[in-house]
Design a protein around this motif. Structure first.
Motif, PDB file in Angstrom:
ATOM      1  N   TYR A  62       0.835  -1.203   0.000  1.00  8.74           N
ATOM      2  CA  TYR A  62       0.000   0.000   0.000  1.00  8.74           C
ATOM      3  C   TYR A  62       0.872   1.257   0.000  1.00  8.74           C
ATOM      4  N   LEU A  63       1.924   1.249   0.808  1.00 14.69           N
ATOM      5  CA  LEU A  63       2.823   2.407   0.878  1.00 14.69           C
ATOM      6  C   LEU A  63       3.475   2.665  -0.478  1.00 14.69           C
ATOM      7  N   MET A  64       3.931   1.621  -1.119  1.00 12.23           N
ATOM      8  CA  MET A  64       4.590   1.782  -2.418  1.00 12.23           C
ATOM      9  C   MET A  64       3.608   2.317  -3.463  1.00 12.23           C
ATOM     10  N   GLU A  65       2.351   1.859  -3.397  1.00  9.47           N
ATOM     11  CA  GLU A  65       1.346   2.305  -4.369  1.00  9.47           C
ATOM     12  C   GLU A  65       1.027   3.796  -4.205  1.00  9.47           C
ATOM     13  N   LYS A  66       1.062   4.292  -2.969  1.00  9.15           N
ATOM     14  CA  LYS A  66       0.678   5.680  -2.712  1.00  9.15           C
ATOM     15  C   LYS A  66       1.854   6.654  -2.726  1.00  9.15           C
ATOM     16  N   LEU A  67       3.075   6.148  -2.720  1.00  8.37           N
ATOM     17  CA  LEU A  67       4.229   7.052  -2.706  1.00  8.37           C
ATOM     18  C   LEU A  67       4.358   7.838  -4.005  1.00  8.37           C
ATOM     19  N   GLN A  68       3.800   7.312  -5.121  1.00 10.43           N
ATOM     20  CA  GLN A  68       3.849   8.073  -6.377  1.00 10.43           C
ATOM     21  C   GLN A  68       3.197   9.437  -6.195  1.00 10.43           C
ATOM     22  N   GLN A  69       2.008   9.446  -5.581  1.00 10.32           N
ATOM     23  CA  GLN A  69       1.305  10.726  -5.393  1.00 10.32           C
ATOM     24  C   GLN A  69       2.026  11.608  -4.377  1.00 10.32           C
ATOM     25  N   ILE A  90      14.858  15.475   1.062  1.00 10.28           N
ATOM     26  CA  ILE A  90      15.028  14.399   2.046  1.00 10.28           C
ATOM     27  C   ILE A  90      13.740  13.633   2.271  1.00 10.28           C
ATOM     28  N   TYR A  91      12.624  14.351   2.518  1.00 10.44           N
ATOM     29  CA  TYR A  91      11.409  13.604   2.848  1.00 10.44           C
ATOM     30  C   TYR A  91      10.729  13.024   1.612  1.00 10.44           C
ATOM     31  N   ALA A  92       9.789  12.101   1.864  1.00 11.08           N
ATOM     32  CA  ALA A  92       9.099  11.332   0.810  1.00 11.08           C
ATOM     33  C   ALA A  92      10.065  10.456   0.025  1.00 11.08           C
ATOM     34  N   GLY A  93      11.153  10.071   0.675  1.00  9.33           N
ATOM     35  CA  GLY A  93      12.210   9.317   0.012  1.00  9.33           C
ATOM     36  C   GLY A  93      13.305  10.264  -0.428  1.00  9.33           C
TER      37      GLY A  93
END
Length: 381
Positions: free
Chosen positions: A236-243, A363-366
């Motif tokens: 779920y985290l990987m799917e939403k990190l795009q946005q 730095i944040y959001a990856g």
């Protein structure tokens, strides 16, 4: 330039939002920065005017509109200041986990008050010893009867102090192989026993955006608060990190546009050696270089937003935009401060605040290093 994804109704909405912010945000932003907090009253006013969670379905209190309206909100709040990022996180990072993976009961229980600002949300991934490596988080959630017992600590949590609802990444199966299959998402609410706040963190920038440590000591969470399926949290985290990363790119782009605008105004009014410093070739070349980077960034970003709205998989290009636009914003912050001269180092000039606020976007959001790793992997390297 005209945005590919915006129509007349979006621009009408933008004018309404801008008028609201000119009354309710711009006059108070310096005060919020000094007080290190955006008041809850502002959230309630945002909700009352329909500026929170606009894409949530009408039956849950939203407006059910397309994501272009969210883009407008994110652009306009960034123009006020980067510390408004907590609103973006609430609208477009946390709430989508509930709308996409939540049960009907969860949606009815939480979403209406999220749209009014009565509930402020956060998401807790980062830990004192774990940042980008989410598969190795240490926070555990052990199911005992009807409750999960959560133990662990999170840090650098946006909206950490004011949040009423936190989506927490935790290990429901610490022995899972591979490790990411043991990660689940739990909603932990303000009144759950064993949930407390640690320090309100004192940051270099983003002063009015509250960031905190969260502590879970035998925290009892009803099993009904599990988001989606147990063990699917990492997916779920990987799917939403795009946005999420697209939001960071949007904020960086708008910050760059704002910094250039204020610097052009300054160099036209500031004189040296008997003429405006805008007439010096060095100034003109610096401005020309920044304006070019900004125009190219906007063209790339607008196409990405359109693709995202249309449901396309743009993970590689979003990673490119996130790293490149945040790097450009940092460069522009430094160049614009230099062009302001000594005044650029003074607190009363907005460029000083922008110079402090921008660096964390890489730095944040990856981290941007993670973005480059994703790009290289997806290029087959």
């Amino acid at each position: 330039m005209a945005h590919l994804y915006l129509k007349e109704e979006h621009e009408i909405f933008r004018k309404s939002l801008r008028k609201f912010l000119e009354k309710e945000a711009y006059p108070f932003y310096d005060q919020w920065e000094e007080e290190r907090m955006i008041p809850r009253e502002f959230w309630l006013k945002m909700g009352e005017q329909g500026f929170l969670c606009p894409d949530v379905d009408e039956k849950y209190g939203g407006s059910g509109v397309d994501w272009g309206f969210s883009v407008v909100i994110n652009e306009e709040i960034e123009r006020v200041g980067s510390s408004m990022v907590g609103v973006a996180l609430h609208n477009d990072i946390v709430i989508p986990y509930i709308t996409a993976y939540g049960t009907e009961e969860q949606k009815q229980r939480w979403l209406p008050r999220c749209t009014t600002g009565e509930i402020i949300t956060a998401i807790a991934m980062t830990e004192p010893g774990t940042g980008s490596d989410l598969a190795n988080i240490k926070t555990t959630a052990r199911l005992e009867g009807d409750h999960y017992i959560v133990n662990g600590q999170k840090t650098f949590i946006t909206n950490g102090i004011q949040s009423d609802l936190v989506i927490v990444a935790c290990k429901t199966d610490p022995d899972a192989v591979p490790k990411h299959k043991g990660v689940s998402l739990l909603v932990i609410e303000r009144d759950h026993p064993g949930f407390s706040r640690g320090r309100k963190l004192n940051k270099v920038g983003l002063h009015s955006q509250d960031t905190a440590e969260l502590i879970f000591e035998d925290c009892r969470v009803p099993k009904e608060n599990l988001i989606g399926e147990e063990g699917k949290g990492f997916i779920y985290l990987m799917e939403k990190l795009q946005q999420e990363r697209l939001l960071v790119a949007i904020a960086a782009q708008v910050a760059s546009e704002e910094m250039l605008r204020m610097t052009i105004e300054y160099v036209k009014s500031r004189e040296a050696f008997g003429k405006p410093i805008s007439q010096f070739q060095n100034t003109q070349f610096k401005i020309a270089e920044m304006a070019t980077d900004i125009e190219m960034g906007r063209a790339f970003l607008d196409q990405l937003i359109l693709d995202h709205i249309n449901g396309r998989d743009i993970v590689t290009k979003v990673s490119m935009a996130k790293f490149k636009l945040t790097d450009i914003a940092k460069q522009i912050a430094a160049e614009c401060m230099q062009l302001h001269g000594g005044y650029g180092y003074m607190e009363e000039y907005e460029i000083a605040r922008r110079y402090r606020d921008i660096p964390v976007s890489s730095i944040y959001a990856g981290t941007n290093e993670i973005m480059k790793t994703i790009i290289a992997k997806n290029l087959g390297l």
